[in-house]
Design a protein around this motif. Structure first.
Motif, PDB file in Angstrom:
ATOM      1  N   GLN A  36      25.307  11.759  16.340  1.00 16.73           N
ATOM      2  CA  GLN A  36      24.170  10.835  16.432  1.00 16.73           C
ATOM      3  C   GLN A  36      23.782  10.332  15.045  1.00 16.73           C
ATOM      4  O   GLN A  36      23.538   9.128  14.852  1.00 16.73           O
ATOM      5  N   ASN A  37      23.740  11.219  14.081  1.00 20.83           N
ATOM      6  CA  ASN A  37      23.365  10.836  12.717  1.00 20.83           C
ATOM      7  C   ASN A  37      24.357   9.853  12.098  1.00 20.83           C
ATOM      8  O   ASN A  37      23.987   9.056  11.230  1.00 20.83           O
ATOM      9  N   GLU A  38      25.607   9.922  12.536  1.00 26.89           N
ATOM     10  CA  GLU A  38      26.646   9.032  12.004  1.00 26.89           C
ATOM     11  C   GLU A  38      26.931   7.853  12.934  1.00 26.89           C
ATOM     12  O   GLU A  38      27.888   7.097  12.720  1.00 26.89           O
ATOM     13  N   SER A  39      26.111   7.696  13.963  1.00 31.05           N
ATOM     14  CA  SER A  39      26.262   6.599  14.931  1.00 31.05           C
ATOM     15  C   SER A  39      27.636   6.601  15.587  1.00 31.05           C
ATOM     16  O   SER A  39      28.257   5.553  15.795  1.00 31.05           O
ATOM     17  N   ILE A  40      28.125   7.785  15.920  1.00 31.12           N
ATOM     18  CA  ILE A  40      29.408   7.938  16.607  1.00 31.12           C
ATOM     19  C   ILE A  40      29.139   8.331  18.051  1.00 31.12           C
ATOM     20  O   ILE A  40      28.426   9.315  18.310  1.00 31.12           O
ATOM     21  N   GLU A  41      29.695   7.593  18.990  1.00 36.05           N
ATOM     22  CA  GLU A  41      29.466   7.871  20.405  1.00 36.05           C
ATOM     23  C   GLU A  41      30.479   8.897  20.925  1.00 36.05           C
ATOM     24  O   GLU A  41      31.685   8.768  20.676  1.00 36.05           O
TER      25      GLU A  41
ATOM     26  N   ASP B 277      36.506   4.296  17.698  1.00 31.52           N
ATOM     27  CA  ASP B 277      35.393   3.770  18.482  1.00 31.52           C
ATOM     28  C   ASP B 277      34.581   4.891  19.132  1.00 31.52           C
ATOM     29  O   ASP B 277      33.381   4.740  19.354  1.00 31.52           O
ATOM     30  N   TYR B 278      35.245   6.003  19.439  1.00 35.47           N
ATOM     31  CA  TYR B 278      34.586   7.114  20.125  1.00 35.47           C
ATOM     32  C   TYR B 278      35.162   8.442  19.659  1.00 35.47           C
ATOM     33  O   TYR B 278      36.291   8.513  19.160  1.00 35.47           O
ATOM     34  N   LEU B 279      34.387   9.498  19.874  1.00 35.41           N
ATOM     35  CA  LEU B 279      34.848  10.871  19.678  1.00 35.41           C
ATOM     36  C   LEU B 279      35.009  11.493  21.054  1.00 35.41           C
ATOM     37  O   LEU B 279      34.062  11.497  21.845  1.00 35.41           O
ATOM     38  N   LYS B 280      36.199  12.010  21.344  1.00 32.00           N
ATOM     39  CA  LYS B 280      36.516  12.511  22.688  1.00 32.00           C
ATOM     40  C   LYS B 280      36.525  14.041  22.704  1.00 32.00           C
ATOM     41  O   LYS B 280      37.240  14.682  21.941  1.00 32.00           O
ATOM     42  N   ILE B 281      35.725  14.630  23.596  1.00 36.03           N
ATOM     43  CA  ILE B 281      35.789  16.078  23.821  1.00 36.03           C
ATOM     44  C   ILE B 281      36.399  16.322  25.197  1.00 36.03           C
ATOM     45  O   ILE B 281      36.122  15.608  26.150  1.00 36.03           O
TER      46      ILE B 281
END
Length: 437
Positions: A189-194, A168-172
């Motif tokens: 953004q290009n891959e619609s990943i939040e 659902d999300y990418l965590k940094i």
């Protein structure tokens, strides 16, 4: 042949009758509804649940035309939306931790890291399929730090991995080189990943505000210099910038307070004696109760001067929590569950700390209901007690709008349309306790 046909028909009718019997219509009678769309209590209502949703809310004095299978006498009690834990970390057995969440009224949880040996996508699938008793579940991918981005090409590899897995999300969780960070923002953004997680403490504030949500009010403490932190004008300007960006913020005050509770000998003794620790595996809790953990052996935390510094920093975070709230920044309750900050129980303490920051009880409760529902894009089906919404509800013995600590007075929980009364909740807790012996 006729006998066989009759047998098949009888079998089909039996299956249908079983299916009908399983769909029960439940009514909360004479309950005080805390709708959460406005700051009010609607007293003495009847709330009818059918097919896992709130089908009707009406005065309890009105004669009902609905067929009711199960009537719950909720006289003097308060019905609120299910709570959302927006900063959860799986540390031990997932089935046990789901039980802890649900026993504490948490019907949705956002997991904030996939650690080595975990398969968070599988857990999310189990939750969605109702294979196990579970809250609604959302998850990030791996806990990403600077070392995970060894060169610019690794950005695309990581983004594509998240897309393929379907997190659902990418965590940094670390400061990234500027070129790496900007490339990550663009590719995600290009891959619609939040992207969610920690701030970029070595870059100006604007860079940190380009992601979906920031965890930890402590992050803002580290972005600004001491002089900036102590400047009201500077902080008000920053609050306006944060509001303008549209970012969501989880204060996570409780996990910072836990540092003080670990490091201070007197508070540490009380923490180690907490009765709820029995819900943790003994080996795990023994480690966190020991002097092996960094917060108990490092003078940066344990010295008298250090403890005073930590207290001041916590107070600063509370002040900024209130400042951001007044500016209109959407705040979400999240407790960052690890160590002795137990899943479920920790969220209630987090709400108390947010309330202590200066928010009203209503605005505090919104951080665990309405605001995360909007964040998770589930506001059409959750976040308030309203007709047509999912039956994810918590029945309280006391009014949370009078005292936020009353979120702890749980009489029962309705999760995915299933009613779990206090006795059953206690049994869930007992199951967890017994499994950890």
């Amino acid at each position: 042949m006729k006998t066989l046909k009759n047998s098949l028909l009888l079998f089909i009718l039996m299956l249908c009758s079983v299916g009908v019997a399983q769909i029960k219509i439940i009514s909360f009678e004479n309950v005080n509804v805390v709708p959460m769309n406005i700051d009010t209590i609607i007293p003495n209502q009847r709330v009818i649940i059918a097919n896992g949703k709130i089908s009707k809310i009406e005065p309890a004095t009105k004669s009902t035309t609905n067929h009711i299978d199960v009537t719950i006498n909720a006289t003097g009690k308060y019905l609120i939306p299910g709570l959302v834990e927006t900063h959860y970390h799986l540390q031990n057995n997932i089935e046990n931790e789901f039980k802890l969440l649900i026993a504490n009224g948490i019907t949705s949880a956002r997991n904030m890291a996939e650690y080595d040996g975990q398969d968070q996508i599988k857990i999310r699938e189990l939750a969605r399929s109702n294979s196990i008793l579970s809250s609604h579940y959302y998850t990030t991918g791996p806990y990403l730090k600077r070392n995970d981005f060894k060169h610019i090409d690794s950005v695309d590899v990581i983004v594509q991995y998240h897309k393929k897995r379907g997190y659902d999300y990418l965590k940094i969780a670390d400061n990234l080189p500027k070129n790496i960070y900007l490339a990550l923002l663009e590719k995600a953004q290009n891959e619609s990943i939040e992207i969610v997680g920690h701030a970029q403490r070595e870059l100006p504030l604007d860079y940190s505000l380009r992601i979906k949500s920031i965890a930890h009010m402590e992050e803002f403490m580290n972005i600004f210099s001491k002089e900036e932190r102590n400047s009201i004008d500077c902080m008000q300007k920053a609050a306006k910038e944060i509001k303008t960006s549209g970012i969501y913020v989880s204060p996570t005050l409780g996990i910072f307070e836990m540092i003080i509770r670990y490091a201070d000998k007197e508070k540490s003794a009380k923490l180690n004696a907490d009765k709820n620790i029995r819900y943790l595996p003994k080996q795990y809790s023994d480690y966190w109760k020991s002097d092996k953990i960094n917060y108990r052996k490092n003078s940066w935390f344990t010295d008298k001067e250090s403890l005073a510094r930590l207290e001041k920093e916590l107070e600063w975070q509370k002040k900024i929590t209130l400042l951001l709230h007044k500016q209109g920044v959407p705040l979400m309750a999240g407790s960052d569950t690890y160590g002795l900050f137990l899943p479920g129980f920790s969220l209630h303490h987090e709400l108390e700390l947010i309330r202590d920051s200066g928010l009203s009880n209503y605005e505090t409760l919104k951080t665990a209901t309405v605001v995360p529902a909007r964040y998770l894009n589930t506001i059409s089906l959750s976040g308030t007690v309203s007709e047509g919404k999912l039956a994810d509800l918590v029945l309280l013995d006391k009014n949370p709008l009078e005292n936020i600590s009353n979120t702890r007075t749980i009489s029962g929980v309705m999760i995915k349309g299933q009613w779990i009364d206090r006795e059953k909740l206690d049994n869930l807790l007992l199951e967890v306790e017994n499994s950890n012996k």
